[in-house]
Design an enzyme around this catalytic site. Sequence first.
Site, PDB file in Angstrom:
ATOM      1  N   GLY A 245      -0.436  71.694  66.751  1.00  0.00           N
ATOM      2  CA  GLY A 245       0.065  72.152  68.037  1.00  0.00           C
ATOM      3  C   GLY A 245      -0.843  71.919  69.215  1.00  0.00           C
ATOM      4  N   LYS A 248      -1.866  66.315  69.762  1.00  0.00           N
ATOM      5  CA  LYS A 248      -2.334  64.989  69.325  1.00  0.00           C
ATOM      6  C   LYS A 248      -1.240  63.936  69.488  1.00  0.00           C
ATOM      7  CE  LYS A 248      -3.324  66.525  65.226  1.00  0.00           C
ATOM      8  NZ  LYS A 248      -3.016  67.960  65.450  1.00  0.00           N
ATOM      9  N   GLU A 465      -2.371 104.775  65.526  1.00  0.00           N
ATOM     10  CA  GLU A 465      -2.694 103.910  66.670  1.00  0.00           C
ATOM     11  C   GLU A 465      -3.598 104.609  67.668  1.00  0.00           C
ATOM     12  OE1 GLU A 465      -2.067 100.900  66.379  1.00  0.00           O
ATOM     13  OE2 GLU A 465      -0.729 101.115  64.678  1.00  0.00           O
ATOM     14  N   HIS A 468      -7.194 104.051  66.531  1.00  0.00           N
ATOM     15  CA  HIS A 468      -7.672 102.711  66.904  1.00  0.00           C
ATOM     16  C   HIS A 468      -7.977 102.633  68.396  1.00  0.00           C
ATOM     17  CE1 HIS A 468      -7.189 100.870  63.054  1.00  0.00           C
ATOM     18  NE2 HIS A 468      -5.862 100.970  63.015  1.00  0.00           N
ATOM     19  N   ASP A 540      -5.631  97.084  57.560  1.00  0.00           N
ATOM     20  CA  ASP A 540      -6.968  97.383  58.084  1.00  0.00           C
ATOM     21  C   ASP A 540      -8.034  97.159  57.013  1.00  0.00           C
ATOM     22  OD1 ASP A 540      -5.690  98.134  60.393  1.00  0.00           O
ATOM     23  OD2 ASP A 540      -5.649 100.265  59.894  1.00  0.00           O
TER      24      ASP A 540
END
Length: 688
Positions: A245, A248, A465, A468, A540
């Site tokens: 991606g 090239k 969450e 974190h 995790d």
Amino acid sequence: MPDETPDSQESPSSKQKRTPREPGSQEPQFNWRGLLLFAIAFALIGGAFLFRESGLVATEEITLPRFESLLKEGKIISTQEKPIDLIVEEGSNTQTLSGYYRKVLPPATEPVPTPFKTVVYMPFNGGTLEKDLAAYGITPNIRRESNMVASTILNILPIALFLVVLYFFFRSQIKMAGKGAMNFGKSKAKMLAREKNKITFKDVAGVEEAKDEVQELVEFLRDPKKFQKLGGRIPKGVLMIGSPGTGKTLLARAIAGEADVPFFNISGSDFVEMFVGVGASRVRDMFEQGRKNAPCLIFIDEIDAVGRHRGHGVGGGHDEREQTLNQLLVEMDGFDAQDGVIIIAATNRPDVLDPALLRPGRFDRQVTVSLPDVKGREEILRVHAKKVKLSESVDLSLIARGTPGYSGAELANVLNEAALMAARCGKKAIDQFDLEEARDKVRWGKERRSMAMSEKEKTSTAWHEAGHALLNVLLDHTHPLHKVTIIPRGQYLGATMYLPEGDKYATQRKEALAMLVMTMGGRIAEEMFTGDVSNGASGDIAQATKLARKMVCEWGMSSLGMIRFSEENEMVFLGRDVSRAREYSEATAQHIDSEVKRLIDEAYAQATEMLEAKRDKVELIAKALLEFETLDGSQIADLITHGVMTNPPVIAIKPPPLPPPPNDTTPEVSKPAKSDFPEGGLAAPVPA
């Protein structure tokens, strides 16, 4: 999106009259010509058989005794106008007597002349017939005929007509079959027409160094004397290396658009066939075509399909593939090699290519097409933004900063997804929200708001969450917090997303340790709320283990010192690495395991201490997530610093009551989240 203008210059009336099929269409066309030929052939064959059976005139066949009876009754007509004919067939013992006799056909009462013919076997009845005719004064007209040619033609004609019809009906298939059989060893390289390729270097962005190197190749083809006067030699081959991606193939198409020389393109898999010798034959034919059109460029995409290392693999390799590679090596720089044919190849697996293919004289130059930096990403977005309609408020630099690690293909997909999203919502242009949502969708998946989660699972995910997010803000060496959400997205039940301030190419020890601590926060915060642990932190754990093992085995960030213990099995080449033995002792392996465990245990202890000290902040963030479902980094910072949000989200959802942490009860285990960081991504979510 703006309408595309067709390239053809035909009038609208002519376009309405004919509707050509699209290339590659499989819609069958009815063969009216073949059907007509079949009808004509069957009609001719049927007519031939009828002609053979009945002839052109209805003639009555009578036996010889019946003829003799009619002769005696005087009913045989023998006049100058209607004589009796005796047809003698050459090479046959039978003769045919033909003429007319009088016959009454009801309802008429008068006899009328009726044609007849009688077959006479001459060895037995010839003498009797002559005496009977002479007795009645009849002298037959003797005619000699040879029907061998006519009968032969009549017998062969139906078969010939049928074969002709088959030929015309299957003519195209026969030609294609013949072409395929005769050209089986011919090269499948196609010359790219300049009028069909409109891509130039202006359409390639984000890979300036690679573009400069291949642009020098185009300048050499345009003005070779500029380099030859200093003794310079044009490279025989250019190998473009880069992740999938990165552009090239797009760069090769830009070379074709800029170079004023013939350009052939072919895939590496086009050389490989099930028949021995076909690949080598196609390589020879490809270079023969190139020499006829020299100077020219030949682009081989995915060259690793044919250029893999020789002599490796189970069974010693593939002989046909090795023959093809040997022929390619000889043609590029062998005994009879000639200048004028330049090979441009692309691959994302340079580790499996044969060393003889990579030496100077074959691929003189290796161009690395890397992932774009923040400036390159902005340029790529601007190139693709020309094809869509953006709102004036859109800031592409923000999107470029928020997409570290994205390839050119992913950036193009971001704009395309944003256009589709804006069209579904009935917008007239793409705004910043569409681009942000499309970016998250491309990297982390689409939001799954329809996913039915219980309130207990939502609350557990919110605490996860929140742990974190709090550690991400409190720790010093982490990337800035971008967004926290408990809306399922892709394979995550929730995610804490962070983005680096700029492009990151190295990882310091303090950053790695902070990442370990932040990764532990989800499990610890979830345990603080439920009083139990679940498998929701499986992602995790996998991420932390992988990071800690890299620190010990590859990065020298442990007590083991500056020694590399990795076995480099990221790209296993079967046959070369499958039998590689471990290069360290069992005692060292135990030491590695103990160091990995020590790093994770220390990170777990530090995260537990920080979250216990800020338990009220964790609960505050969890409540806000249950109310708004998605919070950005600034809103989380406000909650931690001030306890309230100065700019809360506009759309609010009535929050469910937050149950108090249990004392001795054990609630249900929350649903696990399948999660892990995406490979190679600099900006990744910490999943629930």
